[in-house]
Design a protein around this motif. Sequence first.
Motif, PDB file in Angstrom:
ATOM      1  N   THR A 262      -7.129  -4.167  -0.270  1.00 53.93           N
ATOM      2  CA  THR A 262      -5.969  -5.026  -0.426  1.00 53.93           C
ATOM      3  C   THR A 262      -4.775  -4.386   0.262  1.00 53.93           C
ATOM      4  O   THR A 262      -4.838  -3.224   0.678  1.00 53.93           O
ATOM      5  CB  THR A 262      -5.688  -5.335  -1.917  1.00 53.93           C
ATOM      6  OG1 THR A 262      -4.752  -6.406  -2.020  1.00 53.93           O
ATOM      7  CG2 THR A 262      -5.189  -4.113  -2.663  1.00 53.93           C
ATOM      8  N   GLU A 263      -3.712  -5.169   0.380  1.00 54.31           N
ATOM      9  CA  GLU A 263      -2.525  -4.717   1.106  1.00 54.31           C
ATOM     10  C   GLU A 263      -1.282  -5.005   0.289  1.00 54.31           C
ATOM     11  O   GLU A 263      -1.285  -5.891  -0.561  1.00 54.31           O
ATOM     12  CB  GLU A 263      -2.413  -5.462   2.441  1.00 54.31           C
ATOM     13  CG  GLU A 263      -3.608  -5.319   3.322  1.00 54.31           C
ATOM     14  CD  GLU A 263      -3.545  -6.195   4.559  1.00 54.31           C
ATOM     15  OE1 GLU A 263      -3.890  -5.659   5.627  1.00 54.31           O
ATOM     16  OE2 GLU A 263      -3.165  -7.380   4.453  1.00 54.31           O
ATOM     17  N   GLY A 264      -0.237  -4.281   0.606  1.00 56.94           N
ATOM     18  CA  GLY A 264       1.037  -4.517  -0.050  1.00 56.94           C
ATOM     19  C   GLY A 264       2.064  -3.512   0.413  1.00 56.94           C
ATOM     20  O   GLY A 264       1.860  -2.801   1.398  1.00 56.94           O
ATOM     21  N   THR A 265       3.144  -3.463  -0.341  1.00 53.15           N
ATOM     22  CA  THR A 265       4.225  -2.515  -0.074  1.00 53.15           C
ATOM     23  C   THR A 265       4.232  -1.484  -1.185  1.00 53.15           C
ATOM     24  O   THR A 265       4.152  -1.826  -2.367  1.00 53.15           O
ATOM     25  CB  THR A 265       5.583  -3.252  -0.025  1.00 53.15           C
ATOM     26  OG1 THR A 265       5.525  -4.239   1.003  1.00 53.15           O
ATOM     27  CG2 THR A 265       6.717  -2.289   0.260  1.00 53.15           C
ATOM     28  N   ILE A 266       4.331  -0.227  -0.804  1.00 54.15           N
ATOM     29  CA  ILE A 266       4.396   0.850  -1.790  1.00 54.15           C
ATOM     30  C   ILE A 266       5.766   0.779  -2.448  1.00 54.15           C
ATOM     31  O   ILE A 266       6.790   0.918  -1.780  1.00 54.15           O
ATOM     32  CB  ILE A 266       4.171   2.224  -1.132  1.00 54.15           C
ATOM     33  CG1 ILE A 266       2.801   2.270  -0.470  1.00 54.15           C
ATOM     34  CG2 ILE A 266       4.330   3.340  -2.172  1.00 54.15           C
ATOM     35  CD1 ILE A 266       2.579   3.497   0.395  1.00 54.15           C
ATOM     36  N   GLU A 267       5.755   0.545  -3.752  1.00 48.69           N
ATOM     37  CA  GLU A 267       7.005   0.425  -4.475  1.00 48.69           C
ATOM     38  C   GLU A 267       7.513   1.759  -4.987  1.00 48.69           C
ATOM     39  O   GLU A 267       8.701   2.016  -4.962  1.00 48.69           O
ATOM     40  CB  GLU A 267       6.851  -0.553  -5.627  1.00 48.69           C
ATOM     41  CG  GLU A 267       8.021  -1.438  -5.594  1.00 48.69           C
ATOM     42  CD  GLU A 267       7.972  -2.605  -6.490  1.00 48.69           C
ATOM     43  OE1 GLU A 267       7.923  -2.455  -7.718  1.00 48.69           O
ATOM     44  OE2 GLU A 267       8.039  -3.686  -5.919  1.00 48.69           O
TER      45      GLU A 267
ATOM     46  N   ARG B 208       7.013   1.579   2.332  1.00 50.32           N
ATOM     47  CA  ARG B 208       6.083   1.440   3.447  1.00 50.32           C
ATOM     48  C   ARG B 208       4.962   0.465   3.110  1.00 50.32           C
ATOM     49  O   ARG B 208       4.561   0.323   1.966  1.00 50.32           O
ATOM     50  CB  ARG B 208       5.451   2.795   3.788  1.00 50.32           C
ATOM     51  CG  ARG B 208       6.434   3.837   4.223  1.00 50.32           C
ATOM     52  CD  ARG B 208       6.414   3.884   5.699  1.00 50.32           C
ATOM     53  NE  ARG B 208       7.308   4.793   6.295  1.00 50.32           N
ATOM     54  CZ  ARG B 208       6.927   5.731   7.129  1.00 50.32           C
ATOM     55  NH1 ARG B 208       5.655   5.934   7.364  1.00 50.32           N
ATOM     56  NH2 ARG B 208       7.813   6.465   7.726  1.00 50.32           N
ATOM     57  N   ALA B 209       4.423  -0.176   4.137  1.00 49.14           N
ATOM     58  CA  ALA B 209       3.253  -1.045   3.977  1.00 49.14           C
ATOM     59  C   ALA B 209       2.024  -0.160   3.830  1.00 49.14           C
ATOM     60  O   ALA B 209       1.951   0.931   4.410  1.00 49.14           O
ATOM     61  CB  ALA B 209       3.102  -1.956   5.183  1.00 49.14           C
ATOM     62  N   ALA B 210       1.067  -0.641   3.047  1.00 53.52           N
ATOM     63  CA  ALA B 210      -0.162   0.128   2.841  1.00 53.52           C
ATOM     64  C   ALA B 210      -1.346  -0.812   2.698  1.00 53.52           C
ATOM     65  O   ALA B 210      -1.224  -1.931   2.204  1.00 53.52           O
ATOM     66  CB  ALA B 210      -0.052   0.998   1.600  1.00 53.52           C
ATOM     67  N   THR B 211      -2.490  -0.322   3.158  1.00 54.68           N
ATOM     68  CA  THR B 211      -3.785  -0.962   2.910  1.00 54.68           C
ATOM     69  C   THR B 211      -4.577   0.051   2.117  1.00 54.68           C
ATOM     70  O   THR B 211      -4.636   1.225   2.491  1.00 54.68           O
ATOM     71  CB  THR B 211      -4.513  -1.291   4.233  1.00 54.68           C
ATOM     72  OG1 THR B 211      -3.673  -2.140   5.011  1.00 54.68           O
ATOM     73  CG2 THR B 211      -5.838  -1.985   3.970  1.00 54.68           C
TER      74      THR B 211
END
Length: 185
Positions: free
Chosen positions: A99-104, A142-145
Amino acid sequence: MRGGVVSAAVIALAMTGCGGNEPQFEGTGEQHEAHHEAPAHHAEGAPHHAEAAPSGPRPTRVMDDGARLFGAELGEAPLVALSEITASPDRYAGQVVRTEGTIERVCQAMGCWMELRGENAPAVRVPMAGHAFFLPRDVAGRAATIEGRVAVQALSPDMRAHLESEGALATASSLSIDATGVVVR
């Protein structure tokens, strides 16, 4: 280590819980140093945190586009929107997903967990494979997968308090994804 003295706690940490995968840090050549006596993170006998060298863990590899891989290479797990996982966590429980998202946020003690937020999805706790690897503490935003196994299990009050003491906010949910690999962009 300070003064060249290696404590029994650090040796025990090196020999337990991390599956023999010691964190790799740039800079001083020091592996890590215990920083507090908090509850173990994931299981009985799991290691306590250790302090990372200021420059943080080295990536497993840096990709041509500059993205950095931490942990294992991502495999062939199906890509699932984080919003789908958060909407139906029981449907994905026990499955390995990508999955993908933004590291909070990232554990500021060592980088052993992060919270990942997807589009139209609340933040999800993402521990780093039982302390098998760590993220730099400065990758929030940052964006992360990620690839890992979905877990649906409520946190104990002690674990919840421990994570919250490190800055975690996504502790009310029983959903987490135990990451085996993280690509930070």
